[in-house]
Design an enzyme around this catalytic site. Structure first.
Site, short mmCIF file in Angstrom:
data_model
loop_
_atom_site.label_atom_id
_atom_site.label_comp_id
_atom_site.label_asym_id
_atom_site.label_seq_id
_atom_site.Cartn_x
_atom_site.Cartn_y
_atom_site.Cartn_z
N GLU A 80 0.49 0.98 0.29
CA GLU A 80 1.29 1.54 0.46
C GLU A 80 0.96 3.19 1.45
OE1 GLU A 80 2.93 2.52 -3.35
OE2 GLU A 80 4.22 0.54 -3.65
N HIS A 131 8.41 3.01 -2.40
CA HIS A 131 8.43 3.46 -4.28
C HIS A 131 9.05 4.10 -4.83
CE1 HIS A 131 4.62 2.56 -6.80
NE2 HIS A 131 5.96 2.88 -7.28
N ARG A 172 4.53 -3.48 -9.02
CA ARG A 172 3.93 -3.34 -7.32
C ARG A 172 3.08 -3.76 -6.87
NH1 ARG A 172 4.07 1.00 -9.44
NH2 ARG A 172 2.45 1.95 -11.08
C1 DGY Z 1 5.54 4.23 -12.33
O1 DGY Z 1 5.62 5.33 -12.75
O2 DGY Z 1 4.74 3.17 -12.40
C2 DGY Z 1 5.60 3.94 -10.91
O3 DGY Z 1 5.77 3.31 -10.12
C3 DGY Z 1 6.85 5.11 -10.73
O4 DGY Z 1 7.10 5.82 -11.15
#
Ligand code: DGY
Length: 332
Positions: A269, A288, A240
């Site tokens: 983002e 991402h 993250r």
């Molecule tokens: C998640 O699943 O948390 C990812 O960041 C996106 O697939």
């Protein structure tokens, strides 16, 4: 004729999930490529029993209060920092996520970013496209070796373990990890060593983040931490964006306090177009996409649908973030 439960799906997800949802529910599906604005999402969910949410949807107490019939929020992601889980539990609302199926895809992307940043692949690509490649250069484009180096994993859960496995088995790396929990399997399988954060910072050639985002981990990488890292170090973040203080990272990359970074996530983002990080040669940024393979996204969609349907029908969710809600679940 039984009445199908009303649900809102906040984006088009693969058919593997969408088809069972459409068959079992009275589903409204948001077909815009961008997420529904918060106020609209709140309106849409107001009369629903179920919600399929994405990590771009903020699911807070106010939204839940506006949806008195809501029984389940099924997140199309393994991470669930977009949801106020304790508020959901207090209100008897089940929360589901999509663990396991994206472990390999995410670890592959973390490794891809590690090697791309360490070996300056994107910089080289841009150099070639710009017509700057005139000859073979003995001192040009020098990157970092990978074999036999030390990888520091922050958060030795499933994805951290999969990343460590790639680096240990394929590149003979030594593995350090920092986590509140001990991972005996990683210790046994790769000789991984649990260390304090400072030891990890100063001893790792590569640091890869696989921890969840919460108030304790937000900005765990800032100016002070970058100073403790090796000047040759590469930071990889596929978890993250807010785990890293982006301004401090930009400074550390600009001043060559660290060598490079590979990011699949940013804060915010997408990054703003005047974000100084975007101008730096020693950062590789992907939008991402760590879980973005056909097979993984289909598998996530299936779990997401199963969680939703289980939540609507009073069953145990196959991937249940807040099983402690059992006993006070909203029924009826
Ligand atoms: C998640 O699943 O948390 C990812 O960041 C996106 O697939």
């Amino acid at each position: 004729m039984s009445i199908k439960p009303k649900v809102f799906v906040s984006r088009i997800i693969p058919d593997a999930g969408l088809e069972p949802i459409k068959a079992r529910c009275d589903a409204e599906i948001w077909s815009d490529p961008l997420p529904p604005p918060y106020a609209l999402l709140r309106q849409k969910v107001a009369s629903c029993e179920g919600l399929v949410a994405l990590l771009t949807d903020k699911i807070d107490a106010a939204l839940m209060d506006a949806a008195p019939r809501l029984k389940v929020v099924s997140n199309y992601a393994v991470g669930f920092n977009n949801i106020d889980v304790s508020a959901a539990t207090e209100r008897g609302i089940c929360v589901g996520n999509t663990p396991r199926v994206l472990t390999d895809a995410t670890a592959d992307m973390a490794f891809c970013l590690l090697i791309a940043a360490a070996r300056r692949v994107v910089e080289g690509h841009q150099y070639t496209l710009a017509g700057k490649w005139k000859t073979w250069e003995p001192l040009g484009h020098l990157g970092q070796d990978l074999a036999g180096k030390t990888l520091g994993i922050v958060g030795m859960g499933r994805i951290g373990y999969a990343m460590a496995k790639r680096c240990y088995a394929g590149w003979d790396m030594k593995i350090l990890y920092h986590d509140v929990y001990r991972n005996e399997k990683a210790e046994k399988d790769f000789g991984a060593k649990q260390v304090d954060f400072d030891t990890l910072l100063s001893n790792s050639d590569f640091i890869s983040l696989h921890t969840d985002l919460n108030e304790k981990t937000r900005h765990m990488f800032g100016a002070e931490q970058f100073k403790k890292m090796k000047r040759s170090a590469v930071l990889v973040n596929s978890a993250r964006g807010p785990l890293v203080d982006q301004k401090a990272l930009c400074e550390a990359l600009k001043s060559r306090t660290i060598f490079a970074a590979g990011l699949d996530v940013t804060d915010p983002e997408p990054p703003l177009m005047d974000e100084p990080l975007l101008q730096l040669p020693n950062v590789v940024i992907a939008p991402h996409i760590a879980s973005a393979t056909v097979g993984t996204r289909n598998a996530m969609a299936e779990i997401c649908a199963n969680n939703l349907i289980a939540g609507l029908t009073g069953q145990k969710l196959p991937a249940w973030v807040n099983p402690e809600v059992e006993g006070k679940r909203r029924m009826g």
